[in-house]
Structures are given as structure tokens and as C-alpha cells.
Design an enzyme around this catalytic site. Structure first.
Site, mmCIF file in Angstrom:
data_model
loop_
_atom_site.group_PDB
_atom_site.id
_atom_site.type_symbol
_atom_site.label_atom_id
_atom_site.label_comp_id
_atom_site.label_asym_id
_atom_site.label_seq_id
_atom_site.Cartn_x
_atom_site.Cartn_y
_atom_site.Cartn_z
ATOM 1 C CB SER A 61 -0.958 0.019 1.191
ATOM 2 O OG SER A 61 -0.250 0.234 2.395
ATOM 3 C CE LYS A 103 -2.755 2.323 4.799
ATOM 4 N NZ LYS A 103 -2.505 1.354 3.733
#
Length: 198
Positions: A61, A103
Site C-alpha cells: 500500500s 500511511k
């Protein structure tokens, strides 16, 4: 019986207790130094673990910035002094599970985030994002509430992040990613990007 002082030479007096103590002292000194060294080692280990976390990247990701299987260090203390900022890469506890994720911060409290026409805008300002894998194919519109953050993976179309599960509470943030330390060939400082957003 009376005792009188004698001027005659006396044989040397040997204190056997002192000799025994002298024999014990080096052993006790070595043991004490070993114990002190172990205590200091445990203290340093505890101190380092309090300020630095170690994590392994599982998944894609954050490609191309961070790769599957890399190990990194995070600064657990950084957000006690400052708030997370636009462009910071953070490790956090997922709001809806026991997973730890990593993230990039896109929106801070009060920001208006829009994703449209494969572009990300924050407070109407188009983000320059040279770090992403590919432009997002989804759309959305969010206003970040107080005490929460909007985070996205750099691999926009293959990331479970704020566009799918919502805002990240500040108390879930564990720290700021600092260094990729393994594999050795990948060693680098984690590249945060400073987005000057009003």
C-alpha cells in the site's frame, strides 16, 4: 596480672581476616560490575524501546516509497512535541481492527480534502505528489474533524485508508516513520514531503 610495655622487637602481626577480605574483593568487584553493566544495558534497552519502535512492512500500500518486507524504525516520541503534518508518514493502530498500518498524512484537522479527476486537492490546493504509484481512480469529498486525520497510501488504488474506512483518530497514531534499516541495501531515511498547505 599486670602488663608492662616492652621495648623488645615484636614479630609482625598478620590479620588473616584482612587477607581473606582482599581475596574476596576482586570477585565481589567483578560481580558488582557485571550486575551494574546488565542493569545499564536493560535501562538503555528500555529507553530505546520507549522512544523507537521497529516495524515490518507487510503489503504494497505504500509502494513505491516503502516496499513489502522492509523493516523500519519509527520515532514514538515525535508527536508528543508536535502535531502530525501534511506529508508525514505515520504508523498507527487501525481504528476498526488490531492491525498496525502505515500511511501518509494528507489532511489535518479542519482541512477539506477532495479527490476528483484523479487528483487530490486540500483546501482547494492541488497536491504535487511525485511519490505516488498511480493517480487515484476513486472520488470523494471529506472535511477532517478536530482530533482526527485523513491518511492515504502512496499506492492509491491498492490501499485500505481514509478514503475507505474514514478518519484516523490522533490517539491511534503510534509515531513517525524515520529509517528503513533492513534489508541493508534499502537503508534510507523515510522520505516525508512537506506540503505547504494553508
Amino acid at each position: 596480672m599486670a602488663l608492662t610495655e616492652s621495648n623488645a622487637p615484636q614479630p609482625p602481626f598478620h590479620d588473616t581476616t584482612a587477607v581473606a577480605d582482599e581475596r574476596k574483593q576482586p570477585t565481589e568487584l567483578v560481580v558488582r560490575e557485571i550486575v551494574e553493566t546488565l542493569l545499564l544495558t536493560f535501562f538503555i534497552f528500555w529507553l530505546v524501546n520507549s522512544f523507537v519502535g521497529r516495524y515490518r512492512i507487510d503489503g504494497s500500500s505504500m509502494n513505491p516509497t516503502l516496499a513489502n518486507g522492509q523493516y523500519l524504525l519509527i520515532n514514538n516520541f515525535s508527536y508528543y512535541l508536535n502535531e502530525p503534518n501534511h506529508g508525514d508518514i505515520v504508523v498507527f493502530k487501525h481504528p476498526n481492527s488490531d492491525l498496525n498500518l502505515i500511511k501518509r498524512v494528507i489532511g489535518v484537522p479542519g482541512d477539506h480534502v477532495e479527490i476528483q479527476e484523479r487528483q487530490v486537492l486540500v483546501n482547494g490546493m492541488l497536491l504535487a505528489e511525485p511519490y505516488i504509484q498511480a493517480a487515484p481512480t476513486y472520488t470523494g469529498d471529506w472535511t477532517v474533524p478536530d482530533g482526527e486525520f485523513f491518511v492515504l497510501g502512496d499506492n492509491r488504488n491498492s490501499s485500505s485508508d481514509s478514503h475507505s474506512w474514514g478518519f484516523l483518530p490522533e490517539e491511534n497514531i503510534l509515531g513517525k516513520a524515520m529509517v528503513v534499516y533492513w534489508p541493508i541495501a534499502d537503508w534510507e531515511l523515510v522520505p516525508h514531503v512537506d506540503h505547504p498547505i494553508n
